[in-house]
Every structure is written in C-alpha cells, then in structure tokens.
Design a protein around this motif. Structure first.
Motif, mmCIF file in Angstrom:
data_model
loop_
_atom_site.group_PDB
_atom_site.id
_atom_site.type_symbol
_atom_site.label_atom_id
_atom_site.label_comp_id
_atom_site.label_asym_id
_atom_site.label_seq_id
_atom_site.Cartn_x
_atom_site.Cartn_y
_atom_site.Cartn_z
ATOM 1 N N VAL A 450 0.866 -1.181 0.000
ATOM 2 C CA VAL A 450 0.000 0.000 0.000
ATOM 3 C C VAL A 450 0.902 1.230 0.000
ATOM 4 C CG1 VAL A 450 -1.697 1.298 1.317
ATOM 5 C CG2 VAL A 450 -1.847 -1.204 1.194
ATOM 6 N N ASP A 451 0.786 2.050 -1.012
ATOM 7 C CA ASP A 451 1.748 3.156 -1.153
ATOM 8 C C ASP A 451 1.110 4.527 -1.027
ATOM 9 O OD1 ASP A 451 0.337 3.288 -3.476
ATOM 10 O OD2 ASP A 451 2.045 2.967 -4.818
ATOM 11 N N ASP A 452 -0.150 4.606 -0.602
ATOM 12 C CA ASP A 452 -0.770 5.932 -0.478
ATOM 13 C C ASP A 452 -1.544 6.055 0.848
ATOM 14 O OD1 ASP A 452 -2.785 4.163 -1.055
ATOM 15 O OD2 ASP A 452 -3.787 5.454 -2.521
ATOM 16 N N LEU A 453 -0.941 5.512 1.930
ATOM 17 C CA LEU A 453 -1.585 5.619 3.240
ATOM 18 C C LEU A 453 -1.647 7.082 3.679
ATOM 19 C CD1 LEU A 453 -2.735 4.271 5.784
ATOM 20 C CD2 LEU A 453 -0.368 4.033 6.605
ATOM 21 N N SER A 465 -6.679 5.969 5.781
ATOM 22 C CA SER A 465 -7.324 5.579 4.519
ATOM 23 C C SER A 465 -6.248 5.269 3.476
ATOM 24 C CB SER A 465 -8.246 6.695 4.007
ATOM 25 O OG SER A 465 -7.504 7.877 3.739
ATOM 26 N N TRP A 466 -6.578 4.426 2.549
ATOM 27 C CA TRP A 466 -5.613 3.981 1.531
ATOM 28 C C TRP A 466 -6.361 3.408 0.327
ATOM 29 C CZ3 TRP A 466 -6.581 1.765 6.211
ATOM 30 C CH2 TRP A 466 -7.154 0.488 6.231
ATOM 31 N N SER A 467 -5.621 3.167 -0.737
ATOM 32 C CA SER A 467 -6.181 2.554 -1.952
ATOM 33 C C SER A 467 -5.758 1.097 -2.040
ATOM 34 C CB SER A 467 -5.711 3.296 -3.214
ATOM 35 O OG SER A 467 -6.137 4.629 -3.169
ATOM 36 N N TYR A 484 -6.923 -6.440 4.947
ATOM 37 C CA TYR A 484 -5.816 -5.526 5.281
ATOM 38 C C TYR A 484 -5.533 -5.645 6.780
ATOM 39 C CZ TYR A 484 -7.127 -3.407 0.819
ATOM 40 O OH TYR A 484 -7.433 -3.190 -0.489
ATOM 41 N N ARG A 508 -11.137 -0.051 3.242
ATOM 42 C CA ARG A 508 -9.914 0.680 2.918
ATOM 43 C C ARG A 508 -9.738 1.918 3.821
ATOM 44 N NH1 ARG A 508 -11.817 -0.345 -2.248
ATOM 45 N NH2 ARG A 508 -12.244 1.851 -2.649
ATOM 46 N N GLN A 509 -10.263 1.804 5.029
ATOM 47 C CA GLN A 509 -10.002 2.853 6.026
ATOM 48 C C GLN A 509 -10.189 2.257 7.423
ATOM 49 O OE1 GLN A 509 -12.986 5.881 5.212
ATOM 50 N NE2 GLN A 509 -14.267 5.122 6.895
ATOM 51 N N ARG A 525 1.444 1.540 9.669
ATOM 52 C CA ARG A 525 1.652 0.856 8.378
ATOM 53 C C ARG A 525 0.434 -0.033 8.099
ATOM 54 N NH1 ARG A 525 7.400 -1.017 6.482
ATOM 55 N NH2 ARG A 525 6.359 -0.320 4.597
ATOM 56 N N SER A 832 3.449 5.252 3.877
ATOM 57 C CA SER A 832 2.560 4.739 4.916
ATOM 58 C C SER A 832 3.046 5.039 6.323
ATOM 59 C CB SER A 832 2.391 3.215 4.765
ATOM 60 O OG SER A 832 3.633 2.574 5.039
#
Length: 836
Positions: A450-453, A465-467, A484, A508-509, A525, A832
């Motif tokens: 996950v690269d957009d935490l 939140s993340w994608s 997750y 996703r959150q 993370r 993250s």
C-alpha cells in the motif's frame, strides 16, 4: 375286256397333310376303250374302324378329263385328325370293270391318307445370357401327338419373324425331341439386345402359336457388382453412434452395365438374436439412380442401444448378382452398427485443494456401460462452455478410467478464482448433463505494498485511509484482495508483526480512537493480503514425442539463460540462449551431443540428422557430429552469413546477398540451387533443399522422387519454409500452410482451419505449425507422440521438429514488464509512515 388300271397315287404314303380336306388323287388309264370319266368313284373309311360301313358308300368323283388317261384329284372332307383308308374304283367306256386301287377290292390293301390340321400348343419360354455370344433358353414341351421339331428365332428388335436368325434342328439336333426343354442359341452378336420366340412344328407342317417374347442382353460382363467402404467404417470395430437412426451404407460399383438401383435391398437384425428372422427380411431401398457407382446411405430406426448387424445386396443392370456385403450372404460377416443414444449419468464435483497454479478436484463416478472419459472445463469466469480450457485424458490419462474420482488441474493462473465443471462422455460421444459448478482460488504472489496511506484527524482520534493495490509484487495483474492489517508503533520504520497489529479489516479505512492525538507521536503501516498471478515463468525449452535417447528432455538451463532458438535432429536437440551460448543433448553417437568450445558469441543454429551447425557473430560456422560426407566441413568464415540449414548428409548457409553455400553429400544436387540468387530463407531435407526468394516464391532443388520439389501453384506470397525427409512446407502471408511431397502418413494434410499460422517445422513423417495465439498444431505420423499437439493452453514462441520428437520454447513473453511496483509487504514504505 380289260378294265382300267391305276397309278400315280396321291398322297405319297406316310405324308401328313395339315387339313381336314386333304388332296387325294390318282391317275386312271385304259389303253383300249378309254376311261369312263363319269364312273370314277371313291369311298373313305371315315370312322377308321377298318371296314367300309353302309354309311361309307362309293361316291362319284368329278373329273375334267377323258380319254385313255384321266387324272383324278379330290378333297374329301374328313371329320378329324388321324389316318384314313381310301379306295378308288373305275370302269372303261365299254363297261369293263370295276377296277380298284391299288389292286383289289377290300380295305386290307387300300392306301392311307394322314391328316393333322391341329397345330401344336404354344410353348412358354425363359432365357438368360450364358456367355458373350450365347443365350440359354428353357421352355415347356409341346405335348403334340405328331410332334416334329422346335424352331427358335432371334431378332435385335421386338418384331421377331421369318427373316430373323434361325436356331433349329440343323443347329441343335436335340430340338427334334419333343421332351427337350432347353437349348443354347450360339453365335449371336455380343453386347446387344436380343428378342427371342420359339415355335413347335408337327409332322404335317402345322406351327404352334408363337411363345411369349423374351428379352435377353448378351454382354461380356458376367461379374456381379462389387461392394466396398462399408459405413460405419473401421469394421468390425466401428465407432459408436449417438443416435437411434444411425448412418449405415456401402459403396456399390459395377464397371459393366452399372448397378440396378431398383433391386437394392437391406435387412437388419433388429432383435439382435444373430439371425435374420421372417420379419427382418429384405427391404427395397428407394431414392437411388442406376449408375456405375451408387453410394448407399441409410438411416434405419433401431429400437434400443446395442450392436446390430446390417446386410446389403445388389444386382447389376443385366442380372449379375446378387452381391452381398461384406462378402457372402449370411449374418456372420455383415456390417456392424453400434448405437448408444443414452448419455452417462451426472457426477457430483468437489474442489479439494489448491496450489500456486493447481487445483485438485474430486467427483463421484458416473454410471455408464460404454464409458470413454471424463471432461473438465476450466474458466476464470462462471460461464463454462466448449470455448474454455479442457482438462481430460490428454492431460490426465486416469480420466479415461470410469472409477477415477480425483484429478489435479495444472498450469492455471496463480492467484485467481477458477470455475470448474465436469462431464462424463461415452464412446458414442454422448455427454452427461453438466455437474455442479465449483469455484477455487489458486495460490500466488502477494499484492504490492500500500503506497498511499493517509492519516487525518477526526473528532474521535485519527482516520487512516488507503487505496487497494492493483498489481502484485512483480507488477502483474490481476490481484485478488482478501483483507488488510493495520499496524502501529512509536518507532519509525518498524517491521509489522503480531505485536504491532492493531486491526484487521476488509475496508480501505480504519479509525484510531485517541483522547488527545496532539500529545502522541505514532507511526502506522498497512499491509495488504491477497493473491496475485504468482512468480513469472521465464521462457524454457520443452520437448515431446520419442525420448529413447533423451532427445525430448532438454537439461534445465542455468539461472539467467533465456532460450531464443531450438533445433532438432534425428535423436538429439540443440538450443541457443540469449547470452550467445549453446546447449546440446540426446544421442551422442557421433559427438553431436557435445557443446562446442568456446561457449560464446553464437547467433544462429541448425541441426542435421546426426550433426549440428552453429554460426558465431565473427562469421565462423562451427559444425560437429557425423562427417562421413563432409557435411561438417564448413566453408571459410564470413560476416555475411545470416542463416544455416542442416539436412541428412548435407549442410547449407545463406549469405546476406541472397546466395546459398552448400557442402556435404550432393548426389542429387541438393547443395546447389539454380539460379543461386535472391534467397531470404533456407531449409534442408533428406536429399533435397528448399529456399524462399525475395519475391515470396519458393525454389526447391535436389531429389524429387516423392514430389517434394513440386511447389504447388500459385507459387507466391510465401513468408517461411520448412523441409522434412521427403516433404516440404511453405507458410503463406495469409497465415495458411501449403504442403507437398510424400504424404503416406498425412504429413501434407494441414488440419482445418488452415489459418492463423506464424511458423512451420517438419521432420521425419510429421509436420508442425505454430498459431498466432501460441498453440502448436501437429499432424502426420504419431509413432511416439510426435504427431500429437500439446495442451492447447500451453503457449509457444518457437518450434522445431525432430525425426520422431519435437521441441519448443514456452511460454510467450509476459505482456507486462517484470519490474516491481511499490515495496514488498513488510518493507519500507515512506508513504505509509505518518508521524504525529
């Protein structure tokens, strides 16, 4: 005083007259007084009792003459056929007399008159040809009391009369015997229609009415029709047909007068008791026309599944026959027809376990007397049909066993949901209803990090939140996400573990409750869990077919060795790798299985039957292996070489100027094309060679004993060539393949549809074609599996054909780059890490 005398009696003794008023006559003579014409009389024993009765008196006979000699003629009316006695008497003019004929008065010496006015009865006539110039006739006897002979007349038209060909006692003396019932009329013209009648004659010359008219064709053909090619084929072990109206048939041929379509017949042992019963008698066949050959195709209705016997019979147009199938009349050798119109029962399917690229399935056995195989269809979507991947006996031989209950499907995409459905198939091709559908997820590679935490404050604390990652750690799609895990620590760059996990979610959150977030310094993370396609598989060399010398088992390449080309000989293989190295394996009887040194800078390869050719980037051609004909004596180095081709005992090299250099065995001129120019590709067979020219035409040279050098018309639009021992292949621009030469094993019969091919290969007695979707199609000889195509789900990018084996490079290059995207799970991911 001398009475008259008699002479010249009519009729002559023994003659029968065909009339009831016969001619009777005599000459009366008196040399002195002369005959008295008014006193000439006749009496007749009309009742033929041997005496002249009172009602048989003398009756005067009228004459027209007088004198010394008076001829007398009369026609007495007689009551019926038979022999009659008659007597004349006469006086002369001086009343001398009477004189009696022949000598004295009285019946004992009187003359006979024989009368037969009744013709014989008509005969009944039959006939058939008995040779090219002979007709055999049979007929009923005359039964005439005074029979004389039979007379036959033959005519080429139906108007049989006195002018036509006569066959009588002179030709066949037996025709004078009343009870003769047959004769052979000979010396007639052959290959002609003949019409025939017969008559009977009696001794009086009466002729019977004409017999019935018969028609006989004389011919040189005495052979009945010939039957061949029974349907169903493969007698006596035909395939099972999945219909109660199976197709049965046979080819009937007659080179003479042709087959008589009106007399074709068929019978079936419908109750399968081993004999044709009274209610299974011959049935005429309709809808066919007379001809030299008739293809009989029938679809009889049979009552149930099982094996039936069928028999056909036929005559030709001139009654030669009958001919029966397959040889003699009787059920013992008749055509077998197998019918199975009942599908197997349905099975219940279960998904047992899964590996990275495998799924193990279990199922209940089907109920079927004539079981053939199980078929499984595999699809990444829930709609399974004939277009989806097949898993059956070609992939797992145990699926041909009815009691099998488990199989493992391989080569599936890793990290993906797969749907499966099962069918049972019997020998007639009947398929059971589809089983239940099952779903199973294969194991695979982990998702990318996950690269957009992101972390934002909320009234109750913090919201993370993340994608969702869209690729795996190798950058491949698709990815199936399961959950997750949220981890936290007061230490930056921490590694997630059981101790740091604070939550598990499928959303996703996640909200972190904190009383006073401003007073805390916390790091978070998020780790994604799921399944990707799995580690990418790099291209590798595989083989199939004969492996008695290890030729179908290439050794595993070392790490980093990517195969780019393969070549196959009689019993050995050769591979070229991207780093310029070579690898040989299989038979090494002549050193052809050795790797040349130094192992570097190779750019092209080819394999002959027992030798190899390899081109280096510096223009040197290395050749090794069997060399009794100089096929390994390579020409001088040249940087202009661009391609190689190895045949059975000769070798070829193509230069960039379009010319070809050849060396080795050259008895048939296979080393030297003419004209030697304009070539762009080459191939070498056993004793012939094939070259593709720049104008897209093909030129072949060398031995042409099997037509392997006869390029089919139109010789244009070719883009690739291949050569085998005695046949050749050419690939067209439209993706079709042309094949020519020896075809004893079907190696020139390109399977339908002949389209979408991008490469060709040939060796021995089989051929290969590579489709644009990576599938390999094989045809021709299949002694060791070389003519059997691989699993259609296996994809290849290069193919080569050996004598009884094949080589290929698979799979096709991956469509996505191999670079990773994001961090590995648990690895450093600055995006993250959120400092508070």
């Amino acid at each position: 005083m001398i009475p008259p005398t008699f002479h010249t009696l009519v009729p002559t003794e023994g003659i029968w007259q065909p009339t009831l008023s016969p001619l009777v006559g005599i000459t009366v003579q008196d040399d002195d007084a002369g005959v008295d014409p008014a006193r000439i009389e006749l009496r007749v024993d009309r009742n033929r009792n041997g005496s002249y009765d009172w009602d048989e008196p003398w009756e005067a006979v009228a004459t027209s003459g007088s004198g010394l000699i008076v001829p007398v003629e009369t026609h007495p009316q007689l009551p019926g056929d038979g022999e009659y006695r008659m007597e004349f008497r006469a006086w002369d003019l001086e009343d001398n007399g009477p004189a009696h004929s022949p000598n004295y008065e009285g019946i004992w010496d009187d003359f006979w008159v024989r009368v037969d006015a009744t013709p014989p009865t008509a005969c009944s006539l039959n006939g058939l040809d008995d040779g090219p110039t002979t007709i055999y006739l049979s007929f009923s006897s005359s039964n005439d009391e005074r029979f004389s002979s039979y007379e036959v007349r033959c005519s080429p038209d139906s108007l049989v009369d006195e002018q036509d060909f006569l066959w009588g006692p002179e030709q066949d003396p037996s025709l004078t015997y009343m009870y003769v019932r047959q004769t052979w009329v000979q010396n007639l013209a052959s290959d002609q229609d003949w019409f025939v009648r017969i008559w009977a004659w009696d001794v009086a010359g009466n002729r019977s009415p004409a017999s019935n008219l018969i028609h006989v064709v004389l011919h040189t053909d005495h052979e009945p029709p010939v039957m061949s090619d029974p349907l169903p084929a493969n007698q006596p072990e035909p395939v099972w047909q999945a219909t109660r109206t199976p197709e049965v048939g046979i080819t009937v041929a007659d080179a003479g007068r042709g087959v008589d379509a009106q007399r074709l017949a068929m019978r079936i042992d419908l109750n399968r008791n081993g004999s044709y019963d009274w209610d299974e008698d011959w049935q005429p066949l309709a809808g066919y026309e007379d001809g030299a050959q008739i293809l009989i195709r029938e679809h009889p209705l049979v009552p149930e599944d099982g094996e039936y016997r069928v028999e056909f019979r036929a005559w030709d147009g001139i009654d030669n026959g009958p001919t029966h199938s397959l040889s003699g009349e009787g059920i013992w050798d008749d055509i077998r027809v197998r019918v199975d119109a009942t599908p197997p029962t349905v099975s219940v399917l279960y998904a047992s376990s899964a590996g990275e690229r495998t799924v193990t399935l279990q199922f209940s056995p089907t109920v079927e007397e004539r079981f053939a195989r199980y078929e499984i269809r595999c699809s990444p979507d829930s709609v399974l049909d004939e277009q989806d991947r097949l898993w059956s006996v070609g992939q797992d031989a145990s699926l041909g066993n009815q009691s099998t209950w488990e199989t493992t499907v391989t080569n599936l995409q890793a990290g993906a949901w797969w749907y499966f459905q099962l069918w049972a198939v019997d020998v007639a091709g009947n398929r059971s209803p589809a089983s239940n559908r099952v779903r199973k997820l294969t194991q695979g590679s982990p998702p990318a990090a996950v690269d957009d935490l992101a972390v934002v404050p909320i009234p109750s604390g913090l919201r993370l939140s993340w994608s969702a990652p869209e690729v795996d750690v190798f950058g491949q799609a698709p990815v199936v996400l399961e959950r997750y895990e949220v981890h936290s620590s007061t230490t930056p760059w921490f590694q997630p573990s059981e101790l740091t996990r604070v939550a598990t979610t499928t959303a996703r959150q996640w909200d972190i409750p904190l009383a006073n977030p401003a007073d805390l310094r916390v790091f978070f993370r998020v780790v994604a869990f799921g399944t990707g396609p799995g580690a990418p598989t790099l291209p590798s060399v595989v083989g199939w077919g004969n492996n008695d010398h290890g030729q179908s088992s290439p050794p595993p390449p070392q790490a980093g060795m990517l195969p780019v080309s393969v070549a196959a000989g009689m019993y050995h293989g050769l591979a070229l790798f991207a780093d310029g190295t070579l690898q040989a394996w299989g038979d090494n009887s002549y050193g052809q299985g050795n790797n040349p040194e130094p192992q570097t800078s190779f750019c092209a390869i080819s394999a002959g039957y027992h030798h190899n050719l390899a081109l280096r980037t510096d223009g040197i051609i290395l050749a090794w292996g069997f060399n009794d004909y100089g096929q390994c004596n390579a020409p001088e180095p040249s940087t202009d070489y661009i391609a190689l081709a190895g045949g059975e005992l000769h070798s070829l090299a193509l230069l960039n100027d379009g010319t070809v250099v050849g060396w080795g065995y050259n008895e048939y001129g296979q080393c030297a094309p003419e004209p030697n120019e304009g070539f762009t590709a080459i191939a070498a067979g056993s004793v012939h060679s094939v070259g593709l020219r720049a104008d897209s035409s093909i030129t072949c040279w060398g031995n042409n004993g099997s037509g392997q050098c006869d390029v089919p018309w139109p010789n244009q639009d070719f883009i690739a060539v291949a050569a085998s021992g005695y046949h050749s292949l050419g690939l067209k621009q439209d993706g079709s393949i042309a094949a020519w030469g020896y075809n004893g094993y079907g190696q020139c019969n390109v399977p339908w549809p002949n389209q979408d091919f991008i490469a060709v290969a040939a060796s021995g007695y089989h051929s290969l074609g590579l489709k644009s979707d990576g599938r390999v199609v094989c045809w021709g000889s299949n002694w060791s599996g070389e003519g059997q195509s691989p699993d259609p789900n296996e994809q290849f990018q290069v193919i080569a054909a050996g004598y009884t084996f094949n080589l290929g490079i698979r799979p096709l290059p991956l469509p996505l780059p191999l670079a990773t995207s994001g961090s590995l799970p648990g690895g450093e991911d600055p995006a993250s890490n959120t400092e508070r």
